[in-house]
Design a protein around this motif. Sequence first.
Motif, short mmCIF file in Angstrom:
data_model
loop_
_atom_site.label_atom_id
_atom_site.label_comp_id
_atom_site.label_asym_id
_atom_site.label_seq_id
_atom_site.Cartn_x
_atom_site.Cartn_y
_atom_site.Cartn_z
N ALA A 159 0.83 -1.21 0.00
CA ALA A 159 0.00 0.00 0.00
C ALA A 159 0.86 1.26 0.00
N GLU A 160 0.24 2.34 -0.42
CA GLU A 160 0.88 3.65 -0.43
C GLU A 160 0.51 4.38 0.87
N ALA A 172 -14.69 1.04 1.13
CA ALA A 172 -14.82 0.33 -0.14
C ALA A 172 -16.10 0.72 -0.88
N ASP A 173 -17.06 1.30 -0.17
CA ASP A 173 -18.36 1.64 -0.73
C ASP A 173 -18.59 3.13 -0.58
N PRO A 174 -18.81 3.85 -1.70
CA PRO A 174 -19.01 5.30 -1.61
C PRO A 174 -20.19 5.73 -0.75
N ARG A 175 -21.10 4.81 -0.44
CA ARG A 175 -22.22 5.16 0.43
C ARG A 175 -21.75 5.54 1.83
N PHE A 176 -20.53 5.15 2.18
CA PHE A 176 -20.00 5.46 3.51
C PHE A 176 -19.00 6.61 3.47
N LEU A 182 -7.97 2.33 4.80
CA LEU A 182 -7.70 1.70 3.51
C LEU A 182 -8.70 2.24 2.48
N ALA A 183 -8.18 2.81 1.40
CA ALA A 183 -9.03 3.39 0.36
C ALA A 183 -8.23 3.44 -0.94
N ARG A 184 -8.93 3.64 -2.02
CA ARG A 184 -8.25 3.77 -3.30
C ARG A 184 -7.46 5.08 -3.31
N VAL A 190 -4.76 1.54 -1.65
CA VAL A 190 -4.77 0.19 -2.22
C VAL A 190 -5.82 0.13 -3.33
N PRO A 191 -5.63 -0.74 -4.32
CA PRO A 191 -6.63 -0.81 -5.40
C PRO A 191 -7.94 -1.44 -4.98
#
Length: 345
Positions: free
Chosen positions: A15-16, A43-47, A60-62, A76-77
């Motif tokens: 991860a970065e 992982a879900d844009p609703r949050f 952890l996120a893109r 992380v992807p």
Amino acid sequence: MTPIPVVQLAAFLGAEWNGDPDLVITGVAPLAEAGATELSFLADPRFAAEARSSEAGAILARPGTPDVPSARCLGVPDPGAAMYRSVMLLHPPTALESFLSPQTIVASTAKVDKSAYVGAFVTIGNGTAIGERAVIRDGVRIGEEVHVGAGAVIEENAVIHDRVQIGDRVRIGPGTVIGSVGFGFVAVDGQQKRFPHVGTVVIEDDVEIGANCTVDRGTLGTTRIGRGSKLDNLIHVGHNVQIGKGVFVAAQCGFSGSSRIGDGVQMGGQAGVAGHISIAAGTRIGAKSGVMKSASGSIAGHPARQLIQQRRAETHLMHLEELVSRVSALEKALSGRPGKNHLED
């Protein structure tokens, strides 16, 4: 768990990380509950709103996700997969040593691998084989000529009836019953007689079945749950049902006898499938749907129909009261007009 420096976690995940290099992760938590030394994920844009207000030390996120401050983003992807790997690293499963409780009853012709764990008050019938590293929790009853594969886990008070085949790495939840007699009757001399169920059940590798489920044996053949399928709690699978590979089924669903479920089907909670029908591979079934005929695509409703049709019907239903009022007004207006008898033309 043992605390881990965030830079070490980042290296493990590939991860970065551009935040505080001295941060030590002490736990994992949801976005809304995480503290300054805990790890969470988006992982879900609703949050997204929860991510913006989260106090998590690392998320952890893109990479470049606008809702996560760059100083707290572990880029992380695939955040979901990365969180899974993180939790498995920080909370590794407890490895059970081989054990055979003195309170267990093992029939004389049964074979239990030396590496297996067998808890208290378990009964294992004649001709049954328990594979390597299998875990049989307290109170489980296993009948005769059953095969339990390597690494399988059968939780407390489950019942596995005679001749059932359980694959490798299968997990069966507490209180679940596999291989009981199905709901099949035939009229004999004016009376309903339960049809003999002399078939079996095959649970393929990597299947997970939740708590308090029931999977009935086939009448003459096999009830089958395909490799990698995941069944939630409180699910019923009737006799002769064929569930394909990689199927996901939420809680309180039911499959009537001889229904066929294709690979990769996803089924929302409290949905039901009628007997002797086929659901095509990849079908998505909405929660509470009643599937009365063979189907494919995305379906919902009761009776289930194509999702776009169901949404149109729901939209019209929302305006039903207004439509009734308009029709009533039109009928009232028309009732005062003089009628015309077209037969007189």
